[in-house]
Design a protein around this motif. Structure first.
Motif, PDB file in Angstrom:
ATOM      1  N   ALA A  75       0.919  -1.144  -0.127  1.00  0.00           N
ATOM      2  CA  ALA A  75       0.003  -0.194  -0.089  1.00  0.00           C
ATOM      3  C   ALA A  75       0.717   1.092   0.045  1.00  0.00           C
ATOM      4  O   ALA A  75       0.601   2.161  -0.712  1.00  0.00           O
ATOM      5  CB  ALA A  75      -0.992   0.060   1.095  1.00  0.00           C
ATOM      6  N   ILE A 103      -6.416  -4.523   0.906  1.00  0.00           N
ATOM      7  CA  ILE A 103      -5.991  -3.074   0.796  1.00  0.00           C
ATOM      8  C   ILE A 103      -7.252  -2.096   0.498  1.00  0.00           C
ATOM      9  O   ILE A 103      -7.803  -2.252  -0.753  1.00  0.00           O
ATOM     10  CB  ILE A 103      -4.605  -2.602  -0.045  1.00  0.00           C
ATOM     11  CG1 ILE A 103      -3.503  -3.436   0.580  1.00  0.00           C
ATOM     12  CG2 ILE A 103      -4.335  -1.215  -0.070  1.00  0.00           C
ATOM     13  CD1 ILE A 103      -2.265  -3.248  -0.421  1.00  0.00           C
ATOM     14  N   TYR A 110      -4.473   4.510   3.556  1.00  0.00           N
ATOM     15  CA  TYR A 110      -5.009   3.477   3.074  1.00  0.00           C
ATOM     16  C   TYR A 110      -5.368   2.540   4.544  1.00  0.00           C
ATOM     17  O   TYR A 110      -5.024   3.095   5.653  1.00  0.00           O
ATOM     18  CB  TYR A 110      -4.037   2.516   2.377  1.00  0.00           C
ATOM     19  CG  TYR A 110      -2.724   2.090   3.177  1.00  0.00           C
ATOM     20  CD1 TYR A 110      -2.555   1.013   4.088  1.00  0.00           C
ATOM     21  CD2 TYR A 110      -1.573   3.105   3.270  1.00  0.00           C
ATOM     22  CE1 TYR A 110      -1.608   0.890   4.593  1.00  0.00           C
ATOM     23  CE2 TYR A 110      -0.562   2.697   3.959  1.00  0.00           C
ATOM     24  CZ  TYR A 110      -0.354   1.687   4.724  1.00  0.00           C
ATOM     25  OH  TYR A 110       0.790   1.409   5.643  1.00  0.00           O
ATOM     26  N   VAL A 130      -5.849  -1.454   5.846  1.00  0.00           N
ATOM     27  CA  VAL A 130      -5.715  -3.214   5.745  1.00  0.00           C
ATOM     28  C   VAL A 130      -6.550  -3.709   6.471  1.00  0.00           C
ATOM     29  O   VAL A 130      -6.712  -3.637   7.736  1.00  0.00           O
ATOM     30  CB  VAL A 130      -4.295  -3.430   6.052  1.00  0.00           C
ATOM     31  CG1 VAL A 130      -4.051  -4.727   5.936  1.00  0.00           C
ATOM     32  CG2 VAL A 130      -3.229  -2.592   5.097  1.00  0.00           C
TER      33      VAL A 130
END
Length: 327
Positions: A104, A143, A207, A209
């Motif tokens: 990411a 992601i 981002y 996860v």
């Protein structure tokens, strides 16, 4: 093209022509390698458990496949818009969440899924270790780049939890329950855990996860002796093994559907989907908040995913993290 990519291409050729022979010449042309290199890739696939028939002047034919979570296998028939557009596979790694963070930070597209057959340092909530034996479970990290403020990131844990529960229903016919904030249970035993990690600025998520661990075909003797809570697997609860490929493909499709709905409609439909598997609303519970014990009645969830407790003195308590036990 990497060795993994070439093997994926070979498997795709087999999938496009099921039960038919694919000539070595065609494989050589598609892969851009020699016939000898094709044979070496076929041999490597055989070591993974693929049964591949070879007939002179006809080529190769795939007879049976192992239950491996290879990208070429997972993407066959996968119906998603975002989740799973890119699949990254490891036979073994430290942590799929760590590998997803690396990807990411280097610009991996939204929906990229990292999958491993085993982990050496699998992560659980609150720094706990997730036991990750090879070839029996699902260890995956997804992601996402949702356009939301960081304070709402925990909402995505409820999304992944609901997706896991729906996949369990579809594949096994069993009825799971969800335990706030991030566990999925069968018969009171944990079969899945979700770990949400993010990289964010003050008002923007760079981002997120979504870590997903599901005990699919794990046997009772493979569980460690020092578990904090009873654990099980889909195979134990069902009484027979479950296709990891089919389960994973189904899970990715549910994740994709719920994420699309979340982007369009917000958290409320996700919360409703999650609450359909939540059995503690209206129940008296005890919550261990890292040593601070709270007792009260569960009255619902706040819009950031916090558990709402009605205390004996009439006040309402918001719980952001803790272990819940019904009384």
């Amino acid at each position: 093209m990497s060795q993994q990519s070439r093997q994926d291409e070979i498997l795709m050729l087999f999938r496009q022509q099921p039960d038919a022979f694919v000539s070595g010449a065609e494989m050589s042309r598609v892969l851009g390698v020699s016939r000898t290199a094709v044979w070496k890739h076929i041999e490597q696939l055989r070591t993974l458990g693929y049964q591949i028939e070879a007939v002179t002047a006809r080529g190769y034919r795939l007879r049976t496949s192992p239950d491996l979570l290879l990208p070429a296998e997972l993407q066959t028939g996968l119906q998603t818009k975002v989740v799973g557009r890119e699949l990254v596979y490891f036979t073994d790694t430290d942590s799929t969440n760590d590998r997803a963070h690396d990807l990411a930070k280097n610009g991996a597209e939204e929906g990229t899924v990292v999958i491993a057959e085993s982990q050496q340092a699998g992560k659980g909530r609150l720094g706990r270790r997730w036991t990750s034996p090879a070839g029996v479970n699902l260890y995956a990290s997804i992601i996402l780049r949702p356009p939301i403020a960081p304070r709402y990131a925990s909402q995505l844990t409820f999304l992944s939890s609901a997706a896991v529960a729906r996949a369990i229903v579809d594949i096994t016919g069993l009825t799971p329950t969800v335990k706030w904030p991030n566990d999925v249970l069968l018969d009171g035993c944990k079969v899945a855990g979700l770990l949400n990690e993010l990289d964010a600025e003050t008002e923007r998520i760079r981002y997120l996860v979504l870590g997903v661990g599901v005990n699919v075909n794990m046997k009772a003797e493979q569980f460690p002796d020092d578990l904090r809570y009873p654990a099980s697997s889909l195979a134990i609860a069902r009484g027979q093994e479950v296709s990891r490929l089919l389960f994973t493909r189904t899970l990715l499709e549910h994740l994709d559907q719920l994420y699309d709905q979340y982007r369009r409609e917000g958290f409320q439909p996700i919360l409703q989907a999650w609450q359909g598997f939540f059995a503690l609303t209206g129940r008296q519970v005890e919550v261990d908040c890292q040593g601070r014990l709270l007792q009260g009645q569960v009255v619902g969830l706040d819009d950031d995913g916090a558990l709402l407790l009605q205390m004996a003195d009439g006040r309402q308590e918001r719980v952001l993290a803790g272990d819940v036990r019904p009384l």
